[in-house]
Design a protein around this motif. Sequence first.
Motif, PDB file in Angstrom:
ATOM      1  N   ASP A 140      -9.889  23.645  -7.083  1.00  0.00           N
ATOM      2  CA  ASP A 140     -10.908  22.862  -6.558  1.00  0.00           C
ATOM      3  C   ASP A 140     -12.151  23.916  -6.125  1.00  0.00           C
ATOM      4  N   GLU A 148     -14.986  22.989  -5.546  1.00  0.00           N
ATOM      5  CA  GLU A 148     -16.212  22.444  -4.645  1.00  0.00           C
ATOM      6  C   GLU A 148     -15.653  22.852  -3.326  1.00  0.00           C
ATOM      7  N   ARG A 149     -14.390  22.819  -3.111  1.00  0.00           N
ATOM      8  CA  ARG A 149     -13.965  23.146  -1.566  1.00  0.00           C
ATOM      9  C   ARG A 149     -13.462  24.597  -1.628  1.00  0.00           C
ATOM     10  N   LEU A 165     -10.603  26.380  -3.286  1.00  0.00           N
ATOM     11  CA  LEU A 165      -9.328  26.241  -3.205  1.00  0.00           C
ATOM     12  C   LEU A 165      -8.795  26.446  -4.229  1.00  0.00           C
ATOM     13  N   HIS A 211      -2.669  23.276   4.208  1.00  0.00           N
ATOM     14  CA  HIS A 211      -3.422  22.282   3.499  1.00  0.00           C
ATOM     15  C   HIS A 211      -2.356  21.319   2.652  1.00  0.00           C
ATOM     16  N   THR A 224      -7.281  18.595   7.661  1.00  0.00           N
ATOM     17  CA  THR A 224      -8.288  18.065   7.363  1.00  0.00           C
ATOM     18  C   THR A 224      -9.387  18.765   7.971  1.00  0.00           C
ATOM     19  N   GLU A 225     -10.742  18.132   7.583  1.00  0.00           N
ATOM     20  CA  GLU A 225     -12.014  18.643   7.933  1.00  0.00           C
ATOM     21  C   GLU A 225     -12.068  18.794   9.563  1.00  0.00           C
ATOM     22  N   ARG A 272      -9.542  21.813  10.645  1.00  0.00           N
ATOM     23  CA  ARG A 272      -9.750  23.215   9.992  1.00  0.00           C
ATOM     24  C   ARG A 272     -10.184  24.492  11.067  1.00  0.00           C
ATOM     25  N   GLU A 306     -10.439  29.120   6.711  1.00  0.00           N
ATOM     26  CA  GLU A 306     -10.764  27.730   6.954  1.00  0.00           C
ATOM     27  C   GLU A 306     -10.054  26.954   5.968  1.00  0.00           C
ATOM     28  N   GLY A 307      -9.651  25.784   6.331  1.00  0.00           N
ATOM     29  CA  GLY A 307      -8.627  24.984   5.801  1.00  0.00           C
ATOM     30  C   GLY A 307      -7.359  24.841   6.272  1.00  0.00           C
ATOM     31  N   THR A 323      -1.548  27.558  -1.820  1.00  0.00           N
ATOM     32  CA  THR A 323      -2.843  27.439  -2.082  1.00  0.00           C
ATOM     33  C   THR A 323      -3.726  28.331  -1.166  1.00  0.00           C
ATOM     34  N   ARG A 378      -7.686  30.333  -0.503  1.00  0.00           N
ATOM     35  CA  ARG A 378      -9.035  30.217  -0.491  1.00  0.00           C
ATOM     36  C   ARG A 378      -9.608  31.218  -1.252  1.00  0.00           C
TER      37      ARG A 378
END
Length: 437
Positions: free
Chosen positions: A86, A88-89, A91, A164, A169-170, A173, A182-183, A207, A209
């Motif tokens: 991912d 964009e995030r 991950l 995760h 969630t946001e 985090r 983060e996450g 998962t 970062r």
Amino acid sequence: METRSNRRWCHIESEKFTNWSGSVEFTPRSRIRARDSAEVVSAVRRAREHGRSVRPVGSGHSSMPLVATDDVLLSVDDLSGVEATDPERGLATVLPGTGLADLGAELRESGLGLENLGDVDYQSIAGAIGTGTHGTGARLGNLSSTLVGGTLVTGTGDEVSFGHEAGATEENRGDSAHGRPEGVADDDLARAAQVSLGALGVFTRMTLRVRPYYELHRRNWMTHIDWVLDNYAELVDSHRHMDFYWYPRSDLAQVRLLDEPGREPDLRPPPGSLKTEETGPAYEILPNDRHLLFEEMEYALPLDTELAAFRRARERIKARHRSIVGWRVLVRTVAADQGLLSPFHGRPSMTIALLQNASLPHEEYFSDMEPLFLEHAGRPHWGKKHRLGADELAARYPEWDEFSRVRERLDPDGVFLNDHLRELLVTGTGPAAPGGR
């Protein structure tokens, strides 16, 4: 034709296991090579039913008997590869048996990369994270700090999710500026999993970062150790990665400076000679080749740019051990994190590693140096030689009891404990055996 539904986990005829350096040898009752998560579940449940223990094994790079067992040795080497990304995030979801070198190349295909790597890339990602493997960089955490979620098979044979995968969630985090990835939800299991020594369960998915793919410009300089001592604070602050080797017999140092191309600081180079210079993918430039086998003791200390502990270690080695030290001393920096058993928990750190050729004696050398590191609030690297037991270790970790509660909840019968882990994790079991076991 064999299908996933009718497979049985692969039982390998038992044979002697020897770690990378040759210092740990044992013969398990059986060796199992699981080919998917269902086979991990089956192997753990069967072992539990028969009252046997299970130790997950990776590349065998640890110098300590973390995986030693008379029962079941379980490999997840066949659970390998990048499962999803991912960008964009930032991950990537990977399988636990993925080798670090392969992982770097696979992430590159998606335009991604790991934030950092350790000194070698022989390990699997699960083994590296499970033992707190780290590289260098004052603003960069260890590999474990990038773990933001995943799944693992517990001692009861249940596959559970954390971080995760468990729905971070946001809103929940963590704050990466304060050491929490983060996450990752602020839950005990997520932080316990970051450095778990294989004592919580067997990872089946992880998962991480990640960041956009990047390259590094590496320069290795040979200079005198006095120049490093005089300029250490500036070097640590100015470069993305900086570490140095000190050679006791010559009193010279090899300084390694790594930066993204075009972002190198405008500093005067060390006086001396430029040994190597190269630019390439970070996952190829960061690790070193290690053809000689060695034993190692490494301690994480609070970051001190005046290098008080190293200065004391240097004088002691020169006075007592110079004649037998065949290799070098490595000094690195690591950012703080919140892994419950991370050696870097809650504090910016530096590490001092004593390396000794595997063919030369190391016990007296390591035993004499270890008290010095303990005097400087040191925490040992879990995968390298040390002599501490649970009672001594518990006093060095602010959230030791929280990890113990998580471990007992996930593995109430001690399926994942061996003799060494009992010494490390179960308080009141007595002192560790001399010589690093």
